[in-house]
Scaffold this active site. Structure first.
Site, PDB file in Angstrom:
ATOM      1  CG  HIS A 139      -1.756   1.202   1.398  1.00  0.00           C
ATOM      2  ND1 HIS A 139      -3.106   1.213   1.145  1.00  0.00           N
ATOM      3  CD2 HIS A 139      -1.463   2.477   1.782  1.00  0.00           C
ATOM      4  CE1 HIS A 139      -3.604   2.414   1.368  1.00  0.00           C
ATOM      5  NE2 HIS A 139      -2.615   3.199   1.756  1.00  0.00           N
ATOM      6  CD  GLU A 140       1.615   3.768   3.662  1.00  0.00           C
ATOM      7  OE1 GLU A 140       1.905   4.823   3.053  1.00  0.00           O
ATOM      8  OE2 GLU A 140       0.552   3.633   4.295  1.00  0.00           O
ATOM      9  CG  HIS A 189       0.485   9.119  -7.029  1.00  0.00           C
ATOM     10  ND1 HIS A 189      -0.664   9.465  -6.350  1.00  0.00           N
ATOM     11  CD2 HIS A 189       0.363   9.728  -8.234  1.00  0.00           C
ATOM     12  CE1 HIS A 189      -1.440  10.211  -7.108  1.00  0.00           C
ATOM     13  NE2 HIS A 189      -0.831  10.396  -8.263  1.00  0.00           N
ATOM     14  CG  HIS A 247       0.437   6.463  -0.690  1.00  0.00           C
ATOM     15  ND1 HIS A 247      -0.592   7.176  -1.255  1.00  0.00           N
ATOM     16  CD2 HIS A 247      -0.073   5.882   0.424  1.00  0.00           C
ATOM     17  CE1 HIS A 247      -1.682   7.032  -0.517  1.00  0.00           C
ATOM     18  NE2 HIS A 247      -1.401   6.255   0.501  1.00  0.00           N
TER      19      HIS A 247
END
Length: 710
Positions: free
Chosen positions: A499-500, A506, A503
């Site tokens: 998940h992290e 991105h 980010h």
């Protein structure tokens, strides 16, 4: 915020960060004495932590604030006719130095807050808030910005047009069109909220650290693995050794350690330490901060012309209105509620098989008996799969490998670059041609100086205008095994790492002209999409098989893997319910007018009544965060915005389905996603970008229920 003070936000996810938009070169005297005021000579301009001392941060931040104030005044006082170049670009570049210094400081402030760092935060936050107010309410500056908006907006194209729009609307949202009296009141509100958030962060971290549960004997820890017991011993030693063992409380309501603790009374103590950490039943009480902040936010929304803070806050998001958020939530609650009741009844019935017909399931029992029920039905326990989730293998053979397969990225560890803590690692990221494109730092292990949760942010965002490649980091709170032993993750922690890193991607893959628009600088109900989507790679067979390897080099057996995959959606209601409850509690506070904010003594009752109204008052499935320790809302930027985790999960599930249709691990699919979404920051209309990639005109919420097994 016009100066976009960098304040890291928590998510099982970003979480994302709000950045300062800043610039030039400090005085010659300052550069000779403070390494933070000198551009780093390291690769990418990476922070030189070998030279930076804690005492350097405050003078560097103050010098950078003074420099930006000088630059802003020069723009405002200019006698030239306002243009995009001499006003908008000058504003964009006005705080480059402050961006660099604050990015480094706020990372350390969140991840390694020593007493000296905490003192610096206390001293600098009022100054940063004052700078933000001084810029937001600088009438001469806004007149120049407005002149450019009125005269050049229709002539500009692409990122220039977008930058102008964002800067102009940012001033308006901060009150630039208000009367003098209302501006003054908003300025007062901003200052007070900043003070309260600082008090909140300090008190909550102290409360969570002091909520530790002391354990006198190893026998009381029956059910835990040897590694978990060793961690409890290590945690006790790092916290004063008041007893041989300590159970550390993490940021969420439920504590993962409850899954394996046989001792019911100890389970109760752990759960109660969690839920009462800061609600006034003990030493700490954050609720007075909550109610004052809620009242100030509501008043600010009203001054801005909205009925409440939720309406004001949501206007700049994809959801747009509270009504749209509640329609979305109510549809999920309708599908969730009957399934949740069945799930609870099934767990209690299972527990009664061994505990007797009168046994009453308590919230601190749920994880324990759910795990036993899973083992009985699927013949699977966490201890069976955990040895296959070595943290280094998950990172390199899982997270990095997926990024290599999908986007052609390569990762090389850079041991020559210094870090702020010895546990950190640094990797250089290159594309499929071998061209370096970013640095990535990981700081995965918990320590008393680190706040709870997991997040992503940056030491430097990508910007072609600033000739800056991204320097991105992830911070988590995983347990670290004793020296010389491997550290293992739970499945939830595996997905947290994916998940992290979503980010992080991105930020790493950003390809934008301007700092203000790059990377994760998107609305909060879009910012969690890349991270939640990236979780989907954790369970794709090729990826899973590549990282799920034990210490003997053996891949997880196929039968165990099948049970593992089947277990992912075992009793799925809890995870959805705790999120829905936290989301609805957040919305309830944000929907109140300033005249209706409860007192601190009434806050808990208000929260319970709000959950009851929407059918989510359930002792078995409490909110993921109760109000008194809901850091996303009171310490971060998610007030009236926690719904975004579910909202973006829908977007992520739709995108995952599109990947599956086009080829989940095909480079052509990854390159298309990178080109249309990940690289674009906030330079495009995000709903159009979503539709352009998925072919859907609107997000399909049924995908969330399907993916969660509901």
């Amino acid at each position: 915020m016009n100066t976009k003070i960098k304040k890291t936000l928590l998510t099982v996810g970003l979480s994302s960060s709000v950045m300062l938009s800043m610039a030039q070169t400090p005085s010659a005297t300052a550069t000779t004495t403070n390494p933070l005021l000198i551009p780093s000579t390291l690769s990418y301009g990476a922070p030189d932590f070998n030279r930076i001392k804690a005492s350097d941060y405050l003078p560097a931040l103050e010098a950078a604030i003074a420099q930006q104030r000088k630059a802003i005044n020069a723009i405002a006082d200019s006698k030239q006719t306002p243009t995009f170049r001499n006003t908008i670009l000058a504003y964009e570049n006005s705080g480059k130095l402050l961006d660099r210094v604050s990015s480094i400081f706020f990372c350390v402030d969140e991840a390694d807050k020593t007493p000296e760092i905490a003192a610096t935060e206390k001293a600098i936050m009022p100054q940063l808030t004052q700078l933000d107010n001084d810029i937001s309410f600088n009438e001469k500056l806004f007149r120049r910005v407005k002149y450019v908006y009125d005269h050049e907006f229709s002539k500009l194209k692409g990122e220039d047009r977008r930058l102008l729009e964002e800067i102009y609307k940012g001033f308006v949202r901060n009150g630039a069109l208000l009367s003098k009296e209302k501006k003054a009141r908003v300025e007062q509100i901003n200052k007070r909220i900043s003070d309260l958030q600082q008090q909140w962060g300090t008190q909550l971290q102290e409360a969570t650290n002091n909520a530790v549960v002391w354990v006198n004997s190893k026998e009381e820890l029956a059910g835990l693995s040897d590694a978990d017991i060793a961690q409890c011993e290590k945690d006790a030693q790092s916290r004063g050794a008041k007893a041989p063992y300590a159970i550390v409380i993490i940021n969420t309501t439920q504590q993962p350690i409850l899954t394996n603790l046989d001792n019911r009374d100890l389970r109760r103590r752990v759960y109660e330490a969690s839920v009462h950490r800061s609600d006034g039943t003990g030493k700490y009480n954050t609720l007075p901060i909550v109610v004052e902040m809620a009242k100030l936010r509501a008043e600010k929304g009203e001054i801005m012309g909205y009925h409440n803070y939720a309406a004001y806050s949501l206007e700049k998001t994809m959801a747009k209105t509270p009504e749209n958020v509640y329609t979305f939530l109510n549809n999920l609650i309708k599908a969730y509620r009957p399934n949740a009741d069945k799930e609870t009844a099934a767990i209690e019935a299972y527990a009664r098989q061994t505990m007797g017909p009168d046994f009453q399931l308590q919230p601190y029992d749920r994880f324990y008996y759910s795990a036993k029920m899973k083992k009985a039905q699927l013949n699977l326990s966490e201890d069976e799969v955990k040895p296959y989730f070595n943290i280094d293998s998950v990172q390199v053979n899982g997270v990095f490998y997926a990024a290599h397969r999908v986007y052609g990225l390569n990762f090389k560890e850079r041991k020559d670059l210094p870090t702020y803590h010895a546990d950190m690692k640094v990797f250089e990221v290159s594309d499929s041609t071998g061209k370096p494109i970013a640095l990535f730092y990981s700081d995965y292990f918990r320590r008393p100086t680190k706040r709870g949760g997991a997040w992503m942010s940056s030491f430097a965002k990508q910007s072609k205008a600033w000739n800056q490649l991204p320097i991105i980091y992830n911070v988590c709170n995983f347990a670290q095994a004793p020296e010389g032993q491997p550290s293992y993750l739970t499945w939830d922690e595996v997905t947290t790492m994916f998940h992290e890193f979503g980010h992080a991607l991105h930020g790493i893959l950003s390809n934008c002209q301007y700092n203000t628009l790059s990377g994760t600088a998107v609305p909060r109900d879009f910012v969690e999409m890349p991270s939640q989507f990236n979780e989907s790679f954790a369970s794709i067979p090729e990826i899973f098989n590549h990282y799920a390897i034990n210490s003997r080099g053996e891949h997880m057996p196929e039968t165990l893997k099948e049970k593992m995959m089947e277990s992912i959606n075992f009793q799925p209601c809890y995870a959805l319910g705790e999120n829905l409850a936290a989301t609805c509690a957040d919305m309830a506070w944000a929907m109140l007018p300033s005249s209706a904010i409860p007192t601190a003594a009434q806050a808990t009752t208000f929260e319970q009544e709000s959950l009851k109204k929407v059918g989510l008052l359930d002792t078995q499935i409490p909110p993921r965060y109760f109000t008194s320790y809901f850091n996303h809302v009171w310490g971060g930027g998610y007030a009236a915005g926690y719904y975004s985790y579910l909202w973006t999960e829908v977007l992520a599930d739709n995108i995952a389905m599109t990947f599956k249709q086009k080829g989940a691990l095909k480079r052509t699919t990854g390159d298309e996603f990178r080109d249309k979404i990940l690289s674009r920051g906030y330079t495009v209309d995000l709903m159009k970008a979503f539709s352009n990639f998925t072919g859907l005109q609107q997000p399909d919420a049924q995908a969330l229920l399907k993916m969660r097994g509901l």
